[in-house]
Write an enzyme that holds these catalytic residues in place. Structure first.
Site, PDB file in Angstrom:
ATOM      1  N   ASP A 243      52.481  50.619 -17.806  1.00 39.77           N
ATOM      2  CA  ASP A 243      51.546  51.577 -18.128  1.00 39.77           C
ATOM      3  C   ASP A 243      50.836  51.048 -19.241  1.00 39.77           C
ATOM      4  O   ASP A 243      49.653  50.364 -18.731  1.00 39.77           O
ATOM      5  CB  ASP A 243      52.844  52.436 -19.364  1.00 39.77           C
TER       6      ASP A 243
ATOM      7  N   PHE B 225      52.409  62.203 -16.706  1.00 42.60           N
ATOM      8  CA  PHE B 225      53.465  61.881 -16.969  1.00 42.60           C
ATOM      9  C   PHE B 225      54.450  62.004 -15.725  1.00 42.60           C
ATOM     10  O   PHE B 225      54.544  63.417 -15.255  1.00 42.60           O
ATOM     11  CB  PHE B 225      54.131  62.644 -18.205  1.00 42.60           C
TER      12      PHE B 225
ATOM     13  N   GLU C  29      59.930  46.262 -11.503  1.00 43.88           N
ATOM     14  CA  GLU C  29      59.490  47.375 -12.497  1.00 43.88           C
ATOM     15  C   GLU C  29      59.393  48.675 -11.643  1.00 43.88           C
ATOM     16  O   GLU C  29      58.683  48.617 -10.505  1.00 43.88           O
ATOM     17  CB  GLU C  29      58.343  46.977 -13.240  1.00 43.88           C
ATOM     18  N   ASP C  30      59.573  49.838 -12.289  1.00 45.67           N
ATOM     19  CA  ASP C  30      59.217  51.021 -11.815  1.00 45.67           C
ATOM     20  C   ASP C  30      57.815  51.452 -12.063  1.00 45.67           C
ATOM     21  O   ASP C  30      57.244  51.903 -11.318  1.00 45.67           O
ATOM     22  CB  ASP C  30      60.277  51.964 -12.230  1.00 45.67           C
TER      23      ASP C  30
ATOM     24  N   ARG D 152      65.934  61.328 -13.244  1.00 43.17           N
ATOM     25  CA  ARG D 152      66.014  59.885 -12.787  1.00 43.17           C
ATOM     26  C   ARG D 152      66.536  60.072 -10.849  1.00 43.17           C
ATOM     27  O   ARG D 152      66.133  59.316 -10.252  1.00 43.17           O
ATOM     28  CB  ARG D 152      66.792  58.991 -13.449  1.00 43.17           C
TER      29      ARG D 152
HETATM   30  C1  PRP Z   1      59.327  52.005 -18.817  1.00 44.02           C
HETATM   31  C2  PRP Z   1      59.011  51.249 -17.633  1.00 44.02           C
HETATM   32  C3  PRP Z   1      58.631  50.009 -18.325  1.00 44.02           C
HETATM   33  C4  PRP Z   1      57.808  50.216 -19.411  1.00 44.02           C
HETATM   34  C5  PRP Z   1      56.329  50.111 -19.003  1.00 44.02           C
HETATM   35  O1  PRP Z   1      60.367  51.766 -19.471  1.00 44.02           O
HETATM   36  O2  PRP Z   1      60.262  51.234 -16.943  1.00 44.02           O
HETATM   37  O3  PRP Z   1      59.632  49.022 -18.505  1.00 44.02           O
HETATM   38  O4  PRP Z   1      58.297  51.571 -19.720  1.00 44.02           O
HETATM   39  O5  PRP Z   1      55.522  50.572 -20.024  1.00 44.02           O
HETATM   40  P1  PRP Z   1      54.498  49.612 -20.725  1.00 44.02           P
HETATM   41  O6  PRP Z   1      53.745  48.915 -19.454  1.00 44.02           O
HETATM   42  O7  PRP Z   1      53.749  50.437 -21.593  1.00 44.02           O
HETATM   43  O8  PRP Z   1      55.133  48.550 -21.396  1.00 44.02           O
HETATM   44  P2  PRP Z   1      60.889  52.948 -20.403  1.00 44.02           P
HETATM   45  O9  PRP Z   1      60.674  52.490 -21.889  1.00 44.02           O
HETATM   46  O10 PRP Z   1      60.750  54.361 -20.164  1.00 44.02           O
HETATM   47  O11 PRP Z   1      62.692  52.905 -20.432  1.00 44.02           O
HETATM   48  P3  PRP Z   1      63.391  53.061 -19.065  1.00 44.02           P
HETATM   49  O12 PRP Z   1      63.117  52.306 -17.749  1.00 44.02           O
HETATM   50  O13 PRP Z   1      64.712  52.510 -19.504  1.00 44.02           O
HETATM   51  O14 PRP Z   1      63.536  54.833 -18.798  1.00 44.02           O
END
Ligand code: PRP
Length: 181
Positions: free
Chosen positions: A105, A154, A101-102, A167
């Site tokens: 949150d 952010f 995961e990146d 990105r």
């Molecule tokens: C981000 C990130 C995780 C998620 C984390 O994805 O890559 O998958 O949000 O959030 P959480 O801990 O509140 O569940 P995003 O929805 O931004 O999609 P993307 O990776 O396609 O940009």
């Protein structure tokens, strides 16, 4: 500070620091799993840059797969509803799986994914996240490997976007609040 077209971005974690940390994360994962095969599963889209750098620290015992989940959008951010948009192409049974995961949150995405992937009977299931925002956590989730703990700001770059932009930045940066709209 770097000015990108109209937005101003402060560098939070530079490319050099990311590279060093990613190398260490790969070392830690390799150490824990040993010589057995490792399947890195990237959660699209944000983790594609992290995965690309991480996987190149492993040898021939590593393979890759991808999944994509729905982003909740602002209005439903707290609902924790996560839908699979693109599933992994292979069975996980008996494999050493590492979810890549990146950013973590609220923790809702990973909590759901961990539960879902455990049902597929991997030998082991670990999580590596480049960034962790502990202040915004709503769902308790153990992250086995964390690159950096960051404050509740952010962030963009190194795979992370705002409206699909930034990105491709080679660093993790913080957009100025007035440029967020
Ligand atoms: C981000 C990130 C995780 C998620 C984390 O994805 O890559 O998958 O949000 O959030 P959480 O801990 O509140 O569940 P995003 O929805 O931004 O999609 P993307 O990776 O396609 O940009």
């Amino acid at each position: 500070m770097i000015t990108l077209e109209t937005a101003r971005v402060d560098v939070l974690i530079d490319a050099e620091a990311i590279a060093a940390r990613v190398a260490q994360l790969a070392k830690d994962i390799q150490h824990d799993i040993g010589d057995e095969p490792i399947l890195l599963v990237a959660v699209l889209k944000g983790s594609f840059v992290f995965l690309a750098d991480l996987c190149r620290h492993f040898g021939s015992n590593v393979s890759l797969d991808f999944l994509q989940v729905s982003s909740y959008g602002d209005g439903t951010k707290s609902s924790g509803i996560v839908q699979i948009l693109k599933d992994i192409d292979q069975s996980l049974e008996g494999k050493n799986v590492v979810i890549v995961e990146d950013i973590v949150d609220t923790g809702a995405t990973l909590a759901h994914l961990r539960e879902l992937l455990w049902l597929r009977q991997p030998k082991s299931l670990r999580i590596v996240a480049l960034l962790n925002k502990p202040e915004t956590r709503k769902v308790d989730i153990r992250i086995d490997y964390v690159g950096f703990e960051i404050p509740n700001q952010f962030v963009v770059g190194y795979g992370l976007d705002i409206a699909e932009k930034y990105r491709n930045l080679p660093f993790v940066g913080v957009l100025h609040p007035e440029d967020l709209s």
